[in-house]
Motif scaffolding. Structure first.
Motif, PDB file in Angstrom:
ATOM      1  N   VAL A   5      12.478  13.278   2.547  1.00 33.99           N
ATOM      2  CA  VAL A   5      13.061  12.578   3.262  1.00 33.99           C
ATOM      3  C   VAL A   5      12.809  11.169   3.515  1.00 33.99           C
ATOM      4  O   VAL A   5      11.439  10.865   3.453  1.00 33.99           O
ATOM      5  N   LEU A   6      13.705  10.115   3.001  1.00 31.20           N
ATOM      6  CA  LEU A   6      13.315   8.655   3.211  1.00 31.20           C
ATOM      7  C   LEU A   6      13.672   8.504   4.840  1.00 31.20           C
ATOM      8  O   LEU A   6      14.685   8.687   5.216  1.00 31.20           O
ATOM      9  N   ARG A   7      12.824   7.830   5.588  1.00 32.95           N
ATOM     10  CA  ARG A   7      13.060   7.326   6.928  1.00 32.95           C
ATOM     11  C   ARG A   7      12.723   5.820   7.062  1.00 32.95           C
ATOM     12  O   ARG A   7      11.952   5.200   6.240  1.00 32.95           O
ATOM     13  N   GLY A   8      13.207   5.313   8.239  1.00 34.88           N
ATOM     14  CA  GLY A   8      12.941   3.908   8.391  1.00 34.88           C
ATOM     15  C   GLY A   8      13.225   2.786   7.345  1.00 34.88           C
ATOM     16  O   GLY A   8      12.658   1.797   7.069  1.00 34.88           O
ATOM     17  N   ASP A  26       8.219   7.056   4.528  1.00 35.56           N
ATOM     18  CA  ASP A  26       8.489   5.929   5.528  1.00 35.56           C
ATOM     19  C   ASP A  26       8.404   4.727   4.950  1.00 35.56           C
ATOM     20  O   ASP A  26       7.595   4.307   4.083  1.00 35.56           O
ATOM     21  N   LEU A  27       9.723   4.072   4.934  1.00 37.97           N
ATOM     22  CA  LEU A  27       9.684   2.647   4.263  1.00 37.97           C
ATOM     23  C   LEU A  27      10.157   1.676   5.284  1.00 37.97           C
ATOM     24  O   LEU A  27      10.180   0.316   4.898  1.00 37.97           O
ATOM     25  N   ALA A  28       9.791   1.719   6.551  1.00 37.60           N
ATOM     26  CA  ALA A  28       9.806   0.995   7.415  1.00 37.60           C
ATOM     27  C   ALA A  28       9.416  -0.630   7.368  1.00 37.60           C
ATOM     28  O   ALA A  28       9.713  -1.602   7.680  1.00 37.60           O
ATOM     29  N   GLU A  29       7.929  -0.543   6.736  1.00 38.15           N
ATOM     30  CA  GLU A  29       7.155  -1.751   6.606  1.00 38.15           C
ATOM     31  C   GLU A  29       7.229  -2.447   5.178  1.00 38.15           C
ATOM     32  O   GLU A  29       6.533  -3.339   4.772  1.00 38.15           O
ATOM     33  N   LEU A  41       3.236  12.960   5.283  1.00 40.34           N
ATOM     34  CA  LEU A  41       3.878  11.443   5.268  1.00 40.34           C
ATOM     35  C   LEU A  41       3.350  10.601   4.348  1.00 40.34           C
ATOM     36  O   LEU A  41       2.070  10.558   4.005  1.00 40.34           O
ATOM     37  N   VAL A  42       4.363   9.930   3.594  1.00 40.32           N
ATOM     38  CA  VAL A  42       4.128   9.117   2.626  1.00 40.32           C
ATOM     39  C   VAL A  42       4.444   7.625   3.317  1.00 40.32           C
ATOM     40  O   VAL A  42       5.908   7.378   3.491  1.00 40.32           O
ATOM     41  N   ARG A  43       3.684   6.779   3.428  1.00 41.76           N
ATOM     42  CA  ARG A  43       3.993   5.445   4.111  1.00 41.76           C
ATOM     43  C   ARG A  43       3.693   4.161   2.866  1.00 41.76           C
ATOM     44  O   ARG A  43       2.698   4.097   2.276  1.00 41.76           O
ATOM     45  N   SER A  78       0.806  -1.204   0.160  1.00 47.19           N
ATOM     46  CA  SER A  78       0.048   0.159   0.052  1.00 47.19           C
ATOM     47  C   SER A  78       0.686   1.105   0.114  1.00 47.19           C
ATOM     48  O   SER A  78       1.939   1.237   0.488  1.00 47.19           O
ATOM     49  N   VAL A  79       0.153   2.269  -0.520  1.00 44.91           N
ATOM     50  CA  VAL A  79       1.069   3.741  -0.691  1.00 44.91           C
ATOM     51  C   VAL A  79      -0.165   4.465   0.007  1.00 44.91           C
ATOM     52  O   VAL A  79      -1.096   4.637  -0.454  1.00 44.91           O
ATOM     53  N   THR A  80       0.077   5.279   1.139  1.00 44.11           N
ATOM     54  CA  THR A  80      -0.641   6.223   1.766  1.00 44.11           C
ATOM     55  C   THR A  80      -0.003   7.837   1.782  1.00 44.11           C
ATOM     56  O   THR A  80       1.306   7.611   1.985  1.00 44.11           O
ATOM     57  N   VAL A  81      -0.923   8.689   1.686  1.00 44.28           N
ATOM     58  CA  VAL A  81      -0.202   9.947   1.959  1.00 44.28           C
ATOM     59  C   VAL A  81      -0.980  10.712   2.859  1.00 44.28           C
ATOM     60  O   VAL A  81      -2.488  10.778   2.778  1.00 44.28           O
TER      61      VAL A  81
END
Length: 115
Positions: free
Chosen positions: A83-86, A53-56, A21-23, A10-13
């Motif tokens: 910024v890329l995080r996680g 956020d790429l953590a998952e 936040l883009v997850r 999934s891609v959420t904004v």
């Protein structure tokens, strides 16, 4: 542990305090192309810095790499940071193999990749 086949992506904004936040979650592959494309315009409204956020993320395919580059390009054109995080180790390997780490930036001091 679930198999990769059972992990839809999934891609959420969403607004998250002072950033957009883009997850990304699960498998970021061709099946998410339309979802990722529709997320891009929402990145720039309300003109806040963007954190991805790429953590998952379990799998990052060429479609996912393309989405990250498009995010970076859109933010740069709009004068916003991205910024890329996680970033999990397996995703960092994919970014390095695609020679995108330098383009997207790398900030090991914060455990994230940034631009």
């Amino acid at each position: 542990m679930p198999s990769y086949a059972s992990l839809p992506g999934s891609v959420t904004v969403e607004p998250h305090g002072s950033v957009t936040l883009v997850r990304l979650r699960g498998e970021i592959d061709i099946s998410l192309r339309d979802q990722a494309s529709s997320a891009l315009p929402r990145l720039l409204d309300p003109r806040l810095p963007v954190e991805v956020d790429l953590a998952e993320v379990r799998l990052l395919s060429a479609t996912g790499l393309s989405f990250l580059v498009q995010c970076k390009d859109a933010c740069t054109r709009a004068g916003l940071s991205c910024v890329l995080r996680g970033v999990p180790a397996h995703v960092a390997v994919v970014l390095a193999a695609a020679e995108l780490t330098a383009y997207l930036g790398d900030d090991d001091r914060h455990g994230r990749v940034s631009s």
